[in-house]
Design a protein around this motif. Structure first.
Motif, mmCIF file in Angstrom:
data_model
loop_
_atom_site.group_PDB
_atom_site.id
_atom_site.type_symbol
_atom_site.label_atom_id
_atom_site.label_comp_id
_atom_site.label_asym_id
_atom_site.label_seq_id
_atom_site.Cartn_x
_atom_site.Cartn_y
_atom_site.Cartn_z
ATOM 1 N N VAL A 68 0.831 -1.285 0.040
ATOM 2 C CA VAL A 68 -0.060 0.106 0.037
ATOM 3 C C VAL A 68 0.747 1.227 0.044
ATOM 4 C CG1 VAL A 68 -1.770 1.237 1.292
ATOM 5 C CG2 VAL A 68 -2.012 -1.311 1.117
ATOM 6 N N MET A 69 2.105 1.126 0.737
ATOM 7 C CA MET A 69 2.914 2.184 0.743
ATOM 8 C C MET A 69 3.695 2.641 -0.671
ATOM 9 S SD MET A 69 4.693 1.577 4.635
ATOM 10 C CE MET A 69 6.266 2.892 4.117
ATOM 11 N N GLU A 70 3.863 1.787 -1.535
ATOM 12 C CA GLU A 70 4.744 1.669 -2.732
ATOM 13 C C GLU A 70 4.355 2.902 -3.274
ATOM 14 O OE1 GLU A 70 8.056 0.407 -4.700
ATOM 15 O OE2 GLU A 70 7.569 0.378 -2.863
ATOM 16 N N ALA A 71 3.299 2.883 -3.950
ATOM 17 C CA ALA A 71 3.092 3.834 -5.274
ATOM 18 C C ALA A 71 3.172 5.367 -4.387
ATOM 19 C CB ALA A 71 1.730 3.822 -5.764
ATOM 20 N N VAL B 268 5.654 7.300 -6.721
ATOM 21 C CA VAL B 268 4.813 8.220 -7.858
ATOM 22 C C VAL B 268 4.494 9.717 -7.168
ATOM 23 C CG1 VAL B 268 2.914 8.315 -9.111
ATOM 24 C CG2 VAL B 268 3.698 5.883 -8.982
ATOM 25 N N LEU B 269 4.153 9.576 -6.083
ATOM 26 C CA LEU B 269 3.661 10.901 -5.184
ATOM 27 C C LEU B 269 4.487 11.509 -4.800
ATOM 28 C CD1 LEU B 269 0.034 10.069 -4.263
ATOM 29 C CD2 LEU B 269 0.659 10.836 -6.503
ATOM 30 N N GLY B 270 5.776 10.866 -4.565
ATOM 31 C CA GLY B 270 6.947 11.531 -3.645
ATOM 32 C C GLY B 270 6.448 11.617 -2.252
ATOM 33 N N ARG B 271 5.840 10.841 -1.652
ATOM 34 C CA ARG B 271 5.598 10.964 -0.102
ATOM 35 C C ARG B 271 6.855 10.387 0.665
ATOM 36 N NH1 ARG B 271 -0.199 11.090 -0.165
ATOM 37 N NH2 ARG B 271 -0.736 12.738 -1.550
ATOM 38 N N GLY B 272 6.973 10.901 1.623
ATOM 39 C CA GLY B 272 7.903 10.445 2.687
ATOM 40 C C GLY B 272 7.580 9.100 3.197
ATOM 41 N N LYS B 273 8.328 8.264 3.695
ATOM 42 C CA LYS B 273 8.136 6.919 4.248
ATOM 43 C C LYS B 273 6.960 6.963 5.456
ATOM 44 C CE LYS B 273 11.724 4.129 2.553
ATOM 45 N NZ LYS B 273 12.938 3.156 2.894
ATOM 46 N N ALA B 274 7.634 7.994 6.326
ATOM 47 C CA ALA B 274 6.715 7.997 7.462
ATOM 48 C C ALA B 274 5.021 8.456 7.046
ATOM 49 C CB ALA B 274 7.184 9.086 8.653
ATOM 50 N N GLU B 275 4.967 9.496 6.445
ATOM 51 C CA GLU B 275 3.705 10.041 5.962
ATOM 52 C C GLU B 275 3.050 8.689 5.347
ATOM 53 O OE1 GLU B 275 1.714 13.362 2.966
ATOM 54 O OE2 GLU B 275 3.762 13.196 3.144
ATOM 55 N N ALA B 276 3.407 7.999 4.246
ATOM 56 C CA ALA B 276 2.950 6.958 3.700
ATOM 57 C C ALA B 276 2.649 5.866 4.466
ATOM 58 C CB ALA B 276 3.983 6.446 2.476
ATOM 59 N N LYS B 277 3.396 5.491 5.440
ATOM 60 C CA LYS B 277 3.177 4.410 6.279
ATOM 61 C C LYS B 277 1.778 4.730 7.116
ATOM 62 C CE LYS B 277 4.786 1.618 10.184
ATOM 63 N NZ LYS B 277 6.193 1.174 10.894
ATOM 64 N N GLU B 278 1.752 6.046 7.523
ATOM 65 C CA GLU B 278 0.636 6.384 8.328
ATOM 66 C C GLU B 278 -0.836 6.209 7.564
ATOM 67 O OE1 GLU B 278 -1.001 10.238 10.839
ATOM 68 O OE2 GLU B 278 0.856 10.486 9.930
ATOM 69 N N VAL C 215 -6.576 -5.590 0.170
ATOM 70 C CA VAL C 215 -5.171 -4.912 0.214
ATOM 71 C C VAL C 215 -4.997 -4.244 -1.290
ATOM 72 C CG1 VAL C 215 -2.607 -5.300 0.252
ATOM 73 C CG2 VAL C 215 -3.963 -6.483 1.716
ATOM 74 N N ALA C 216 -5.493 -4.770 -2.343
ATOM 75 C CA ALA C 216 -5.546 -4.237 -3.648
ATOM 76 C C ALA C 216 -6.249 -3.073 -3.575
ATOM 77 C CB ALA C 216 -5.852 -5.297 -4.695
ATOM 78 N N ILE C 217 -7.520 -3.037 -2.941
ATOM 79 C CA ILE C 217 -8.367 -1.882 -2.850
ATOM 80 C C ILE C 217 -7.576 -0.672 -2.122
ATOM 81 C CG2 ILE C 217 -10.419 -1.021 -1.895
ATOM 82 C CD1 ILE C 217 -11.652 -3.722 -2.636
ATOM 83 N N ALA C 218 -6.846 -1.158 -1.004
ATOM 84 C CA ALA C 218 -6.284 -0.212 -0.271
ATOM 85 C C ALA C 218 -5.168 0.535 -0.897
ATOM 86 C CB ALA C 218 -5.800 -0.542 1.261
ATOM 87 N N ARG C 219 -4.544 -0.403 -1.822
ATOM 88 C CA ARG C 219 -3.394 -0.098 -2.504
ATOM 89 C C ARG C 219 -4.029 1.061 -3.546
ATOM 90 N NH1 ARG C 219 -0.182 -4.121 -6.020
ATOM 91 N NH2 ARG C 219 -2.226 -4.389 -6.948
ATOM 92 N N ALA C 220 -5.123 0.878 -4.326
ATOM 93 C CA ALA C 220 -5.575 1.911 -5.159
ATOM 94 C C ALA C 220 -5.972 3.186 -4.487
ATOM 95 C CB ALA C 220 -6.791 1.123 -5.907
ATOM 96 N N LEU C 221 -6.692 2.934 -3.348
ATOM 97 C CA LEU C 221 -7.010 4.147 -2.501
ATOM 98 C C LEU C 221 -5.669 4.952 -2.084
ATOM 99 C CD1 LEU C 221 -9.976 2.602 -0.642
ATOM 100 C CD2 LEU C 221 -9.913 3.949 -2.473
ATOM 101 N N ALA C 222 -4.630 4.648 -1.996
ATOM 102 C CA ALA C 222 -3.677 5.175 -1.357
ATOM 103 C C ALA C 222 -2.889 6.320 -2.479
ATOM 104 C CB ALA C 222 -2.448 4.201 -1.295
#
Length: 271
Positions: free
Chosen positions: A129-132, A136-146, A176-183
């Motif tokens: 879920v964090m990867e894209a 792609v969006l350039g988010r920091g790891k901490a922000e993406a993880k939250e 998980v695939a849905i959460a990944r798309a929503l991310a």
């Protein structure tokens, strides 16, 4: 691609511009004409369910919306913006295709969930879920993880964040695939038969996530054979056959009072 048909300028109206507008969409693969002139509008916050027999063009229509397939003719507009091409033709009448980077930015506004889950097997649910957002969006790891943890909680998998796909059921992988798309924070979600690869007992858990998204106002187009879901959640149901939109309307109009013999036959086979 042939030139999209120029849309007529509507008279003054209070009707808002639809979020999605498909105008005369054709798609051919060589001599195989899969889509034969499809017109469709979807308002923001609306759930549209596409139904029809296998091979009717439903999945191809979705793939044209998010530019995984390029229409042979016609125009896809999202939030009033033509997808894949400049808004106006060149002086010689040719339509100018957008650079790949701009197409990728357009596509990033659309989430898509397929029949198969396509999760990265070497990554945990959280990492998938964090990867894209990071790449792609350039988010920091901490922000993406939250944000990813919040999305996994939203789809009922907060306690599975550190599990790998092989450790999850099919229904859990699809969530998980849905959460990944929503991310990616899309303004539109496309679902291509998201429950067809699941065992029957796992279908309900995925459909419940789709219902929650609908209740939250997410604009969605869903290809499915789940008529109960269509009755309960859809604002409009669209029946496709042989590359054409044959009937469309509310669930009551399309499912309970089908107008064509072809639709009656299809419903008899799935209900």
């Amino acid at each position: 691609m042939t030139a999209p048909a120029a849309g007529a300028t509507p008279a003054a109206s209070i009707t808002p511009t639809p979020l999605i507008s498909l105008e005369g969409i054709h798609k051919a693969f060589g001599d195989l004409h899969v889509l034969k002139g499809c017109d469709l509008e979807v308002a923001a916050g609306e759930v549209t369910v596409l139904i029809g027999p296998s091979g009717s063009g439903k999945s191809t229509l979705l793939r044209c919306i998010n530019q995984l397939e390029e229409p042979t003719a016609g125009r896809v507009r999202i939030a009033g913006v033509t997808q894949g091409y400049a808004e106006e033709p060149l002086a010689d009448g040719r339509w100018q295709k957008l650079p790949s980077g701009q197409i990728a930015r357009q596509r990033s506004r659309i989430g898509m969930v397929f029949q198969r889950f396509h999760l990265f097997p070497h990554m945990t649910a959280l990492e998938n879920v964090m990867e894209a957002p990071i790449q792609v969006l350039g988010r920091g790891k901490a922000e993406a993880k939250e944000a990813a943890l919040a999305l996994l909680d939203r789809v009922g998998l907060g306690d599975r964040a550190d599990h790998y796909p092989s450790e999850l059921s099919g229904g859990q992988q699809q969530r998980v695939a849905i959460a990944r798309a929503l991310a990616m924070e899309p303004e539109l979600m496309l679902f291509d038969e998201p429950t067809s690869a699941l065992d029957p007992e796992l279908v309900a858990e995925v459909l419940s996530v789709l219902k929650e998204l609908a209740e939250g106002g997410m604009t969605m187009i869903v290809v499915t054979h789940e008529m109960g879901f269509a009755r309960e959640v859809a604002d409009q149901v669209v029946f496709m056959d042989d590359g054409l939109i044959v009937e469309q309307g509310t669930p009551e109009q399309v499912i309970d009072h089908p107008g064509s013999e072809r639709l009656k036959g299809f419903l008899a086979s799935v209900l």
